[in-house]
Design a protein around this motif. Structure first.
Motif, PDB file in Angstrom:
ATOM      1  N   ASP A  22       0.763  -1.053   0.079  1.00  0.00           N
ATOM      2  CA  ASP A  22       0.090  -0.092   0.166  1.00  0.00           C
ATOM      3  C   ASP A  22       1.125   1.447   0.119  1.00  0.00           C
ATOM      4  OD1 ASP A  22       0.977  -0.261   2.609  1.00  0.00           O
ATOM      5  OD2 ASP A  22      -0.777  -0.282   3.130  1.00  0.00           O
ATOM      6  N   GLY A  23       2.368   0.993  -0.351  1.00  0.00           N
ATOM      7  CA  GLY A  23       2.958   2.753  -0.449  1.00  0.00           C
ATOM      8  C   GLY A  23       3.331   2.573   0.970  1.00  0.00           C
ATOM      9  N   ASN A  24       3.409   2.130   2.552  1.00  0.00           N
ATOM     10  CA  ASN A  24       3.984   2.205   2.719  1.00  0.00           C
ATOM     11  C   ASN A  24       5.433   2.011   3.558  1.00  0.00           C
ATOM     12  OD1 ASN A  24       2.054   4.161   4.462  1.00  0.00           O
ATOM     13  ND2 ASN A  24       0.798   2.099   4.975  1.00  0.00           N
ATOM     14  N   VAL A  25       6.245   2.311   4.266  1.00  0.00           N
ATOM     15  CA  VAL A  25       7.828   2.525   4.175  1.00  0.00           C
ATOM     16  C   VAL A  25       7.623   1.180   6.003  1.00  0.00           C
ATOM     17  CG1 VAL A  25       9.005   2.809   2.051  1.00  0.00           C
ATOM     18  CG2 VAL A  25       8.512   3.988   4.587  1.00  0.00           C
ATOM     19  N   VAL A  26       8.513   0.323   6.034  1.00  0.00           N
ATOM     20  CA  VAL A  26       9.218   0.019   7.391  1.00  0.00           C
ATOM     21  C   VAL A  26      10.630  -0.169   7.401  1.00  0.00           C
ATOM     22  CG1 VAL A  26       9.093  -1.315   9.256  1.00  0.00           C
ATOM     23  CG2 VAL A  26       7.312  -1.328   7.950  1.00  0.00           C
ATOM     24  N   GLU A  27      11.209   1.220   8.828  1.00  0.00           N
ATOM     25  CA  GLU A  27      12.813   1.301   8.527  1.00  0.00           C
ATOM     26  C   GLU A  27      13.263  -0.565   9.344  1.00  0.00           C
ATOM     27  OE1 GLU A  27      15.446   4.069   9.668  1.00  0.00           O
ATOM     28  OE2 GLU A  27      15.438   3.225  11.342  1.00  0.00           O
ATOM     29  N   THR A  28      14.019  -1.365   8.804  1.00  0.00           N
ATOM     30  CA  THR A  28      14.693  -2.310   9.011  1.00  0.00           C
ATOM     31  C   THR A  28      15.859  -2.639  10.235  1.00  0.00           C
ATOM     32  OG1 THR A  28      15.555  -3.060   7.255  1.00  0.00           O
ATOM     33  CG2 THR A  28      13.933  -3.990   7.204  1.00  0.00           C
ATOM     34  N   SER A  29      17.134  -1.640   9.482  1.00  0.00           N
ATOM     35  CA  SER A  29      17.925  -1.483  10.309  1.00  0.00           C
ATOM     36  C   SER A  29      18.558  -0.091   9.614  1.00  0.00           C
ATOM     37  CB  SER A  29      19.083  -2.003   9.451  1.00  0.00           C
ATOM     38  OG  SER A  29      18.640  -3.796  10.085  1.00  0.00           O
ATOM     39  N   SER A  30      19.446   0.910  10.782  1.00  0.00           N
ATOM     40  CA  SER A  30      19.951   1.935  10.368  1.00  0.00           C
ATOM     41  C   SER A  30      21.766   1.531  10.042  1.00  0.00           C
ATOM     42  CB  SER A  30      18.905   2.916  11.432  1.00  0.00           C
ATOM     43  OG  SER A  30      20.108   3.050  12.175  1.00  0.00           O
ATOM     44  N   VAL A  31      22.366   2.663   9.802  1.00  0.00           N
ATOM     45  CA  VAL A  31      23.484   2.358   9.694  1.00  0.00           C
ATOM     46  C   VAL A  31      24.556   3.543   9.705  1.00  0.00           C
ATOM     47  CG1 VAL A  31      25.926   1.531   7.846  1.00  0.00           C
ATOM     48  CG2 VAL A  31      23.329   0.606   8.326  1.00  0.00           C
ATOM     49  N   GLN A  89      15.809  -8.362  13.384  1.00  0.00           N
ATOM     50  CA  GLN A  89      14.869  -8.950  14.225  1.00  0.00           C
ATOM     51  C   GLN A  89      14.836  -8.472  15.674  1.00  0.00           C
ATOM     52  OE1 GLN A  89      17.550 -12.755  14.233  1.00  0.00           O
ATOM     53  NE2 GLN A  89      16.289 -13.670  13.840  1.00  0.00           N
ATOM     54  N   GLN A  90      15.778  -7.542  16.580  1.00  0.00           N
ATOM     55  CA  GLN A  90      15.296  -7.261  17.417  1.00  0.00           C
ATOM     56  C   GLN A  90      14.329  -5.323  16.732  1.00  0.00           C
ATOM     57  OE1 GLN A  90      16.485  -8.185  20.558  1.00  0.00           O
ATOM     58  NE2 GLN A  90      14.792  -6.275  20.959  1.00  0.00           N
ATOM     59  N   ASN A  91      14.596  -5.042  15.729  1.00  0.00           N
ATOM     60  CA  ASN A  91      13.824  -4.534  15.365  1.00  0.00           C
ATOM     61  C   ASN A  91      11.819  -4.795  14.557  1.00  0.00           C
ATOM     62  OD1 ASN A  91      14.875  -1.579  15.994  1.00  0.00           O
ATOM     63  ND2 ASN A  91      15.857  -2.066  13.438  1.00  0.00           N
ATOM     64  N   ALA A  92      11.590  -5.984  14.372  1.00  0.00           N
ATOM     65  CA  ALA A  92      10.699  -6.265  14.482  1.00  0.00           C
ATOM     66  C   ALA A  92       9.939  -6.713  15.517  1.00  0.00           C
ATOM     67  CB  ALA A  92      10.739  -7.510  13.385  1.00  0.00           C
ATOM     68  N   VAL A  93      10.550  -6.833  16.876  1.00  0.00           N
ATOM     69  CA  VAL A  93      10.150  -7.481  18.032  1.00  0.00           C
ATOM     70  C   VAL A  93       9.162  -6.645  18.159  1.00  0.00           C
ATOM     71  CG1 VAL A  93      10.202  -8.037  20.528  1.00  0.00           C
ATOM     72  CG2 VAL A  93      11.394  -9.693  18.262  1.00  0.00           C
ATOM     73  N   CYS A  94      10.776  -4.968  18.107  1.00  0.00           N
ATOM     74  CA  CYS A  94      10.109  -3.528  18.847  1.00  0.00           C
ATOM     75  C   CYS A  94       9.092  -3.121  18.170  1.00  0.00           C
ATOM     76  CB  CYS A  94      11.487  -2.754  18.468  1.00  0.00           C
ATOM     77  SG  CYS A  94      11.460  -0.699  19.731  1.00  0.00           S
ATOM     78  N   ASN A  95       8.116  -3.986  16.967  1.00  0.00           N
ATOM     79  CA  ASN A  95       7.393  -2.866  16.141  1.00  0.00           C
ATOM     80  C   ASN A  95       6.707  -3.304  16.744  1.00  0.00           C
ATOM     81  OD1 ASN A  95       9.496  -0.819  15.062  1.00  0.00           O
ATOM     82  ND2 ASN A  95       9.324  -2.076  13.289  1.00  0.00           N
ATOM     83  N   ALA A  96       6.229  -4.673  16.678  1.00  0.00           N
ATOM     84  CA  ALA A  96       5.179  -5.528  16.851  1.00  0.00           C
ATOM     85  C   ALA A  96       4.758  -5.122  18.884  1.00  0.00           C
ATOM     86  CB  ALA A  96       5.503  -6.988  16.790  1.00  0.00           C
ATOM     87  N   ILE A  97       5.433  -5.250  19.247  1.00  0.00           N
ATOM     88  CA  ILE A  97       5.292  -5.238  20.931  1.00  0.00           C
ATOM     89  C   ILE A  97       5.313  -3.846  21.885  1.00  0.00           C
ATOM     90  CG2 ILE A  97       5.720  -7.336  21.064  1.00  0.00           C
ATOM     91  CD1 ILE A  97       7.865  -6.803  22.849  1.00  0.00           C
ATOM     92  N   HIS A  98       6.238  -2.790  21.432  1.00  0.00           N
ATOM     93  CA  HIS A  98       5.910  -1.771  21.880  1.00  0.00           C
ATOM     94  C   HIS A  98       5.258  -0.868  22.114  1.00  0.00           C
ATOM     95  CE1 HIS A  98      10.372  -3.876  23.642  1.00  0.00           C
ATOM     96  NE2 HIS A  98       9.645  -3.806  23.969  1.00  0.00           N
TER      97      HIS A  98
END
Length: 253
Positions: A75-84, A147-156
């Motif tokens: 649907d055109g939204n974006v999600v950040e998986t990691s930053s460097v 993986q940690q960011n995925a957990v964070c987005n789901a529960i926090h």
């Protein structure tokens, strides 16, 4: 670079003195393989390094800026998986041959970057065991952070995630002054702009942040850490443990 915005005219040779932790951790002989081809460039916010599915044509070692790795939804939204930031690099996997990017890589915070072409980086990797180890180790780090960011987005909740993300950005660029807009924060966190505005206003009232046009300044880091979820410390420790502080002897291939 996917959009052809590489400012070659401003490129400068890189010396051994570098803010990037991956480059600084390389043994001298491994760094010498990269040094002739490394260029230092200044990139503004919004430059796309590569789109998802496009060939990786450059490796980016941030010195003062930050790159976000993004996944787009249907649907055109974006999600950040990691930053460097200066603790890592983007595109290292091309050291093992031609690769395509699995994410969109975009300059999120403007700054200076050391850049080397994919073919030259691959050639150097063939002759250095240290470079191969660096690639495997850092890709594993990014995977764990995602993986940690995925957990964070789901529960926090949004507030703790906002604090966590701001702390990560500050660590990536070694600055408490962040060239970020609230609109960008909303996009990266998958929140409504109005929600981010309210959360930022609350932190500003408490003296934790100062928000101005295009700039967020961390005034009380301890308070911000107290508000962040535990994912911040997890990701911070993963990042710190990914790179040795002292260059070791390497084996040339």
């Amino acid at each position: 670079m996917a959009n052809g915005l590489m400012p070659e005219a401003r490129g400068q040779s890189l010396t051994r003195a570098t803010a990037n932790r991956l480059l600084a951790a390389l043994p001298g002989d491994a760094f010498a393989l990269l040094e002739p081809d490394l260029r230092q460039v200044s990139l503004p916010h919004g430059v796309v390094c590569y789109e998802a599915g496009s060939p990786i044509d450059q490796v980016y070692f941030p010195q003062t800026g930050m790159i976000s790795l993004l996944v787009s939804t249907s649907d055109g939204n974006v999600v950040e998986t990691s930053s460097v930031g200066h603790d890592g690099a983007v595109g290292l996997q091309c050291g093992f041959g031609q690769r395509v990017s699995l994410t969109r890589a975009i300059v999120q915070i403007a700054g200076n970057f050391s850049v080397i072409s994919a073919p030259r980086f691959e050639l150097a990797t063939r002759h250095s065991a240290a470079l191969g180890e660096l690639i495997f180790g850092y890709i594993e780090t990014l995977w764990t952070e995602a993986q940690q960011n995925a957990v964070c987005n789901a529960i926090h909740d949004g507030s703790s995630r906002l604090c966590c993300w701001l702390l990560q950005c500050a660590d990536r660029v070694s600055s408490e002054q962040l060239l970020l807009t609230q609109e960008l924060l909303a996009e990266m966190l998958g929140l409504r702009r109005t929600t981010v505005t309210l959360l930022a206003q609350e932190l500003q009232k408490r003296g934790v942040l100062r928000c101005s046009r295009g700039m967020i300044t961390i005034l009380d880091r301890a308070a911000l850490e107290a508000c962040a979820c535990g994912c911040y410390e997890v990701i911070r420790n993963i990042s710190l443990g990914a790179v040795p502080d002292v260059p070791r002897q390497s084996k040339m291939i």
